[in-house]
Write a protein that holds these residues in place. Sequence first.
Motif, PDB file in Angstrom:
ATOM      1  N   ASP A  50       0.819  -1.219   0.000  1.00 56.32           N
ATOM      2  CA  ASP A  50       0.000   0.000   0.000  1.00 56.32           C
ATOM      3  C   ASP A  50       0.852   1.268   0.000  1.00 56.32           C
ATOM      4  OD1 ASP A  50      -2.346  -1.501   0.025  1.00 56.32           O
ATOM      5  OD2 ASP A  50      -2.530  -1.412   2.212  1.00 56.32           O
ATOM      6  N   GLU A  51       1.993   1.220   0.663  1.00 53.25           N
ATOM      7  CA  GLU A  51       2.845   2.403   0.807  1.00 53.25           C
ATOM      8  C   GLU A  51       3.625   2.736  -0.464  1.00 53.25           C
ATOM      9  OE1 GLU A  51       2.044   0.650   4.773  1.00 53.25           O
ATOM     10  OE2 GLU A  51       2.774  -0.177   2.896  1.00 53.25           O
ATOM     11  N   PHE A  52       3.618   1.825  -1.453  1.00 51.23           N
ATOM     12  CA  PHE A  52       4.351   2.071  -2.701  1.00 51.23           C
ATOM     13  C   PHE A  52       3.483   2.942  -3.602  1.00 51.23           C
ATOM     14  CE2 PHE A  52       6.082   1.200  -6.908  1.00 51.23           C
ATOM     15  CZ  PHE A  52       7.435   1.351  -6.659  1.00 51.23           C
ATOM     16  N   ASN A  53       3.855   4.223  -3.708  1.00 54.41           N
ATOM     17  CA  ASN A  53       3.065   5.173  -4.483  1.00 54.41           C
ATOM     18  C   ASN A  53       4.000   6.175  -5.174  1.00 54.41           C
ATOM     19  OD1 ASN A  53       3.811   7.086  -2.476  1.00 54.41           O
ATOM     20  ND2 ASN A  53       2.073   6.460  -1.219  1.00 54.41           N
ATOM     21  N   SER A  54       3.420   7.221  -5.730  1.00 54.08           N
ATOM     22  CA  SER A  54       4.222   8.202  -6.473  1.00 54.08           C
ATOM     23  C   SER A  54       5.248   8.903  -5.581  1.00 54.08           C
ATOM     24  CB  SER A  54       3.326   9.226  -7.162  1.00 54.08           C
ATOM     25  OG  SER A  54       2.513   9.885  -6.224  1.00 54.08           O
ATOM     26  N   MET A  55       4.917   9.122  -4.322  1.00 57.00           N
ATOM     27  CA  MET A  55       5.884   9.742  -3.405  1.00 57.00           C
ATOM     28  C   MET A  55       7.062   8.799  -3.149  1.00 57.00           C
ATOM     29  SD  MET A  55       5.028  12.779  -2.889  1.00 57.00           S
ATOM     30  CE  MET A  55       6.161  13.210  -1.587  1.00 57.00           C
ATOM     31  N   THR A  56       6.774   7.516  -3.084  1.00 60.83           N
ATOM     32  CA  THR A  56       7.834   6.524  -2.912  1.00 60.83           C
ATOM     33  C   THR A  56       8.765   6.542  -4.118  1.00 60.83           C
ATOM     34  OG1 THR A  56       6.333   5.118  -1.650  1.00 60.83           O
ATOM     35  CG2 THR A  56       8.316   4.074  -2.514  1.00 60.83           C
ATOM     36  N   ILE A  57       8.192   6.643  -5.299  1.00 63.10           N
ATOM     37  CA  ILE A  57       9.003   6.669  -6.522  1.00 63.10           C
ATOM     38  C   ILE A  57       9.943   7.875  -6.498  1.00 63.10           C
ATOM     39  CG2 ILE A  57       8.903   6.979  -9.031  1.00 63.10           C
ATOM     40  CD1 ILE A  57       6.361   5.170  -8.952  1.00 63.10           C
ATOM     41  N   LEU A  58       9.445   9.033  -6.095  1.00 58.04           N
ATOM     42  CA  LEU A  58      10.303  10.215  -5.980  1.00 58.04           C
ATOM     43  C   LEU A  58      11.417   9.998  -4.958  1.00 58.04           C
ATOM     44  CD1 LEU A  58       7.666  13.103  -6.096  1.00 58.04           C
ATOM     45  CD2 LEU A  58       9.308  12.475  -7.870  1.00 58.04           C
ATOM     46  N   SER A  59      11.063   9.395  -3.836  1.00 58.47           N
ATOM     47  CA  SER A  59      12.066   9.101  -2.800  1.00 58.47           C
ATOM     48  C   SER A  59      13.116   8.127  -3.310  1.00 58.47           C
ATOM     49  CB  SER A  59      11.387   8.532  -1.556  1.00 58.47           C
ATOM     50  OG  SER A  59      10.538   9.486  -0.971  1.00 58.47           O
ATOM     51  N   LEU A  60      12.694   7.151  -4.104  1.00 60.10           N
ATOM     52  CA  LEU A  60      13.643   6.186  -4.670  1.00 60.10           C
ATOM     53  C   LEU A  60      14.598   6.860  -5.651  1.00 60.10           C
ATOM     54  CD1 LEU A  60      11.345   3.084  -5.244  1.00 60.10           C
ATOM     55  CD2 LEU A  60      13.281   3.224  -3.664  1.00 60.10           C
ATOM     56  N   ILE A  61      14.089   7.783  -6.451  1.00 67.57           N
ATOM     57  CA  ILE A  61      14.949   8.509  -7.392  1.00 67.57           C
ATOM     58  C   ILE A  61      16.056   9.236  -6.631  1.00 67.57           C
ATOM     59  CG2 ILE A  61      15.015  10.474  -8.989  1.00 67.57           C
ATOM     60  CD1 ILE A  61      12.149   9.578  -9.878  1.00 67.57           C
ATOM     61  N   VAL A  62      15.683   9.918  -5.552  1.00 69.55           N
ATOM     62  CA  VAL A  62      16.652  10.648  -4.732  1.00 69.55           C
ATOM     63  C   VAL A  62      17.618   9.674  -4.060  1.00 69.55           C
ATOM     64  CG1 VAL A  62      16.916  12.117  -2.688  1.00 69.55           C
ATOM     65  CG2 VAL A  62      15.125  12.613  -4.371  1.00 69.55           C
ATOM     66  N   MET A  63      17.087   8.584  -3.520  1.00 66.77           N
ATOM     67  CA  MET A  63      17.920   7.596  -2.835  1.00 66.77           C
ATOM     68  C   MET A  63      18.955   6.984  -3.779  1.00 66.77           C
ATOM     69  SD  MET A  63      18.360   3.981  -2.421  1.00 66.77           S
ATOM     70  CE  MET A  63      16.874   3.386  -3.163  1.00 66.77           C
ATOM     71  N   PHE A  64      18.532   6.623  -4.999  1.00 68.50           N
ATOM     72  CA  PHE A  64      19.479   6.028  -5.952  1.00 68.50           C
ATOM     73  C   PHE A  64      20.617   6.994  -6.264  1.00 68.50           C
ATOM     74  CE2 PHE A  64      16.250   2.788  -7.176  1.00 68.50           C
ATOM     75  CZ  PHE A  64      17.081   1.677  -7.123  1.00 68.50           C
ATOM     76  N   GLU A  65      20.302   8.272  -6.382  1.00 69.37           N
ATOM     77  CA  GLU A  65      21.350   9.240  -6.687  1.00 69.37           C
ATOM     78  C   GLU A  65      22.240   9.491  -5.472  1.00 69.37           C
ATOM     79  OE1 GLU A  65      22.051  13.523  -8.814  1.00 69.37           O
ATOM     80  OE2 GLU A  65      20.123  12.516  -9.003  1.00 69.37           O
ATOM     81  N   ASP A  66      21.636   9.693  -4.297  1.00 63.77           N
ATOM     82  CA  ASP A  66      22.414  10.005  -3.091  1.00 63.77           C
ATOM     83  C   ASP A  66      23.236   8.833  -2.583  1.00 63.77           C
ATOM     84  OD1 ASP A  66      21.330  12.538  -3.205  1.00 63.77           O
ATOM     85  OD2 ASP A  66      19.987  12.266  -1.488  1.00 63.77           O
ATOM     86  N   GLU A  67      22.629   7.658  -2.514  1.00 58.11           N
ATOM     87  CA  GLU A  67      23.296   6.498  -1.911  1.00 58.11           C
ATOM     88  C   GLU A  67      24.189   5.731  -2.892  1.00 58.11           C
ATOM     89  OE1 GLU A  67      23.152   5.359   1.329  1.00 58.11           O
ATOM     90  OE2 GLU A  67      21.967   7.123   1.860  1.00 58.11           O
TER      91      GLU A  67
END
Length: 73
Positions: free
Chosen positions: A31-48
């Motif tokens: 349920d928690e996987f949504n458009s906000m999660t996708i944005l967070s993943l984009i940032v996480m992939f770049e930062d981490e």
Amino acid sequence: MTEKEKLNLLEEILEVDEGCLAFDMNLEDIDEFNSMTILSLIVMFEDEFGKKISGKEIKKYTTVADIINQMEH
């Protein structure tokens, strides 16, 4: 970073309790996987991991393992 650490990182992004996710879980069942999660993943992939990844690419993923595997490459 171990697979467990990557799984914990994903749990943090999804804001779910530690141990809630399994590698074979379908993202559509989370349920928690949504458009906000996708944005967070984009940032996480770049930062981490220093990777640029698009939301379009992330939307192609079907399981938790797909995300974890992308962290490795």
